[in-house]
Design a protein around this motif. Structure first.
Motif, short mmCIF file in Angstrom:
data_model
loop_
_atom_site.label_atom_id
_atom_site.label_comp_id
_atom_site.label_asym_id
_atom_site.label_seq_id
_atom_site.Cartn_x
_atom_site.Cartn_y
_atom_site.Cartn_z
N GLY A 251 -37.49 10.35 -10.43
CA GLY A 251 -37.57 11.19 -9.24
C GLY A 251 -36.40 10.98 -8.29
N ALA A 252 -35.84 9.75 -8.27
CA ALA A 252 -34.74 9.46 -7.36
C ALA A 252 -33.39 9.90 -7.91
N THR A 253 -33.21 9.83 -9.22
CA THR A 253 -31.90 10.10 -9.81
C THR A 253 -31.87 11.28 -10.77
N HIS A 254 -33.02 11.67 -11.33
CA HIS A 254 -33.11 12.71 -12.35
C HIS A 254 -32.38 12.33 -13.64
N LEU A 255 -32.14 11.07 -13.86
CA LEU A 255 -31.55 10.59 -15.10
C LEU A 255 -32.67 10.19 -16.05
N GLU A 256 -32.56 10.61 -17.31
CA GLU A 256 -33.65 10.33 -18.25
C GLU A 256 -33.20 10.04 -19.68
N LEU A 257 -31.90 10.04 -19.95
CA LEU A 257 -31.43 9.87 -21.32
C LEU A 257 -31.86 8.53 -21.89
N LEU A 258 -31.68 7.45 -21.12
CA LEU A 258 -32.09 6.10 -21.55
C LEU A 258 -33.15 5.53 -20.62
N LEU A 259 -33.94 6.41 -20.00
CA LEU A 259 -34.85 5.97 -18.97
C LEU A 259 -35.94 5.04 -19.51
N ARG A 260 -36.52 5.37 -20.65
CA ARG A 260 -37.62 4.57 -21.19
C ARG A 260 -37.13 3.29 -21.85
N ARG A 261 -35.90 3.30 -22.37
CA ARG A 261 -35.40 2.12 -23.08
C ARG A 261 -34.72 1.12 -22.15
N ALA A 262 -33.94 1.60 -21.23
CA ALA A 262 -33.19 0.70 -20.34
C ALA A 262 -33.12 1.30 -18.95
N PRO A 263 -34.24 1.30 -18.22
CA PRO A 263 -34.23 1.94 -16.90
C PRO A 263 -33.32 1.22 -15.90
N THR A 264 -33.24 -0.10 -16.00
CA THR A 264 -32.42 -0.84 -15.05
C THR A 264 -30.93 -0.58 -15.27
N LEU A 265 -30.56 -0.10 -16.45
CA LEU A 265 -29.16 0.19 -16.73
C LEU A 265 -28.62 1.25 -15.77
N TYR A 266 -29.44 2.26 -15.46
CA TYR A 266 -28.99 3.30 -14.54
C TYR A 266 -28.72 2.73 -13.15
N LEU A 267 -29.60 1.85 -12.69
CA LEU A 267 -29.40 1.24 -11.38
C LEU A 267 -28.14 0.36 -11.38
N THR A 268 -27.87 -0.28 -12.50
CA THR A 268 -26.65 -1.10 -12.59
C THR A 268 -25.40 -0.22 -12.51
N VAL A 269 -25.41 0.89 -13.25
CA VAL A 269 -24.26 1.81 -13.21
C VAL A 269 -24.09 2.38 -11.80
N LEU A 270 -25.19 2.78 -11.16
CA LEU A 270 -25.11 3.31 -9.81
C LEU A 270 -24.60 2.25 -8.84
N ALA A 271 -24.99 0.99 -9.04
CA ALA A 271 -24.51 -0.07 -8.17
C ALA A 271 -23.00 -0.22 -8.26
N VAL A 272 -22.46 -0.11 -9.47
CA VAL A 272 -21.01 -0.20 -9.64
C VAL A 272 -20.32 1.00 -8.98
N LEU A 273 -20.84 2.20 -9.19
CA LEU A 273 -20.25 3.40 -8.61
C LEU A 273 -20.31 3.37 -7.08
N LEU A 274 -21.45 2.94 -6.55
CA LEU A 274 -21.60 2.88 -5.10
C LEU A 274 -20.72 1.80 -4.50
N THR A 275 -20.54 0.70 -5.22
CA THR A 275 -19.63 -0.33 -4.74
C THR A 275 -18.22 0.20 -4.60
N ALA A 276 -17.76 0.94 -5.61
CA ALA A 276 -16.43 1.54 -5.53
C ALA A 276 -16.34 2.55 -4.40
N ALA A 277 -17.42 3.32 -4.17
CA ALA A 277 -17.41 4.31 -3.10
C ALA A 277 -17.33 3.64 -1.73
N PHE A 278 -18.14 2.62 -1.51
CA PHE A 278 -18.11 1.94 -0.22
C PHE A 278 -16.80 1.19 -0.02
N ALA A 279 -16.22 0.67 -1.10
CA ALA A 279 -14.91 0.04 -0.98
C ALA A 279 -13.85 1.07 -0.62
N GLY A 280 -13.98 2.29 -1.17
CA GLY A 280 -13.04 3.34 -0.86
C GLY A 280 -13.06 3.77 0.60
#
Length: 359
Positions: A251-280
């Motif tokens: 509901g928060a991201t609308h990502l579902e490709l690997l949602l049932r197998r590795a849900p935390t992976l999406y949060l990890t990827v978003l954390a990296v992307l958001l870190t780069a954005a805030f650094a920018g």
């Protein structure tokens, strides 16, 4: 030309209130769409009264993001319509036309009660937003820019096409037999291009010209802020039962490709992307800061958004990315920036007989 003497309406500078809209959208994503829903699905994490009070505060943040986003988007669209911009008339007219449909619809949905927001209003806003995103991306293809930014812009444009195509096919699934598999294929493709596009843009937004010590400090601060969704997900991961965690994350991201197998992976990827954005946001150039705000808006909106507020953040994020792309193309000499009036610094140099930096 120095930054102080640059045109205030230059595409390298973010429109007024764009930063407020992006930060408010991130706060809405973090607290209302992720933390609050995870707390509500947990076992006794917060009382019902506490959840209601937090939800009311979240509504204020969401409305703030919507109003600031509408102002920023309107100013950016008006700037795109200026005759000096190096864009074909057809593209400028197309962007203005769909913005004229999308922005009033979004403003109406933001001001009316939730019960008055009909599916027809949301459908019009969804179609206009995705078409406008494709027009924005297509308007910059003709100008060469750094490779990572070009790949990111192309990927996000394909994302809008795939998401809109999947949404249209989902409407006619009952009447056409092949609609469901094609819509699912488009959805999966769009999810991959969304992540790819944000990753490429994050690489361009990261403030590499900073001194080493300052770059390390900026990365640490940005990492703490950007990793908050991952931290929240880790805390509530064991507190939720069944598939509640995956449902909230979808509901928060609308990502579902690997949602049932590795849900935390999406949060990890978003954390990296958001870190780069805030650094920018700490980058020395306004173009990179604007690009960082665009990434932040797109990440907060999520993939293939459907609500008026998240659709607005998607359109605003793509507008900021496109403006940064055009500024980068101008810096690399492939596209001349539009000029309105000469700056006072340029006039003084001409009167003194000194050459300008552009000469």
């Amino acid at each position: 030309m120095s930054e102080a003497g640059a045109d205030a309406r230059s595409p390298e500078r973010a429109p007024l209130l764009a930063g407020l809209a992006a930060l408010a959208a991130y706060a809405d994503f973090l607290f209302s769409r992720l933390t609050l829903r995870l707390a509500a699905s947990g076992e006794g994490a917060l009382s019902h009264a506490s959840l209601v009070r937090i939800a009311q505060l979240g509504d204020l943040v969401r409305n703030l993001a919507a109003l600031a986003g509408i102002v920023a988007m309107s100013l950016a669209v008006v700037d795109f319509l200026r005759p000096g911009r190096q864009l074909p008339v057809s593209q400028r007219v197309g962007i203005a036309s769909f913005a004229g449909i999308f922005l009033p619809t979004t403003l109406l949905a933001a001001m009316l009660p939730e019960a008055r927001t009909t599916p027809r209003v949301v459908f019009f806003a969804l179609g206009a937003a995705h078409v406008m995103v494709m027009l924005l991306g297509g308007s910059a293809f003709r100008w060469p820019a750094p490779r990572t930014m070009r790949i990111g812009l192309v990927a996000l444009t394909l994302t809008a096409f795939a998401a809109l195509g999947a949404g249209v096919l989902q409407v006619v699934e009952g009447a056409v037999t092949w609609a469901y598999p094609v819509s699912q294929a488009l959805r999966r493709t769009g999810e991959v291009t969304w992540l790819l596009g944000l990753a490429m843009l994050a690489r361009s937004a990261f403030p590499t010209p900073l001194p080493r010590v300052r770059r390390i400090l900026v990365t640490m601060v940005a990492g703490l802020v950007g990793a908050l969704p991952l931290l929240v997900g880790t805390v509530f991961r064991r507190a939720t039962s069944g598939t509640a965690f995956e449902d909230v994350l979808y509901g928060a991201t609308h990502l579902e490709l690997l949602l049932r197998r590795a849900p935390t992976l999406y949060l990890t990827v978003l954390a990296v992307l958001l870190t780069a954005a805030f650094a920018g946001l700490f980058a020395p150039t306004p173009a990179r800061r604007q690009l960082a705000l665009g990434i932040l808006s797109l990440a907060a909106a999520g993939y293939a958004p459907t609500s008026p507020s998240t659709l607005l953040m998607m359109a605003l994020g793509m507008m900021l990315v496109t403006r940064s792309y055009l500024a980068a193309a101008a810096i690399h000499g492939s596209m001349p920036l539009a000029r309105t009036e000469p700056s006072l610094l340029e006039v003084a140099r001409e009167l003194e007989g000194e050459p300008t930096p552009d000469a």
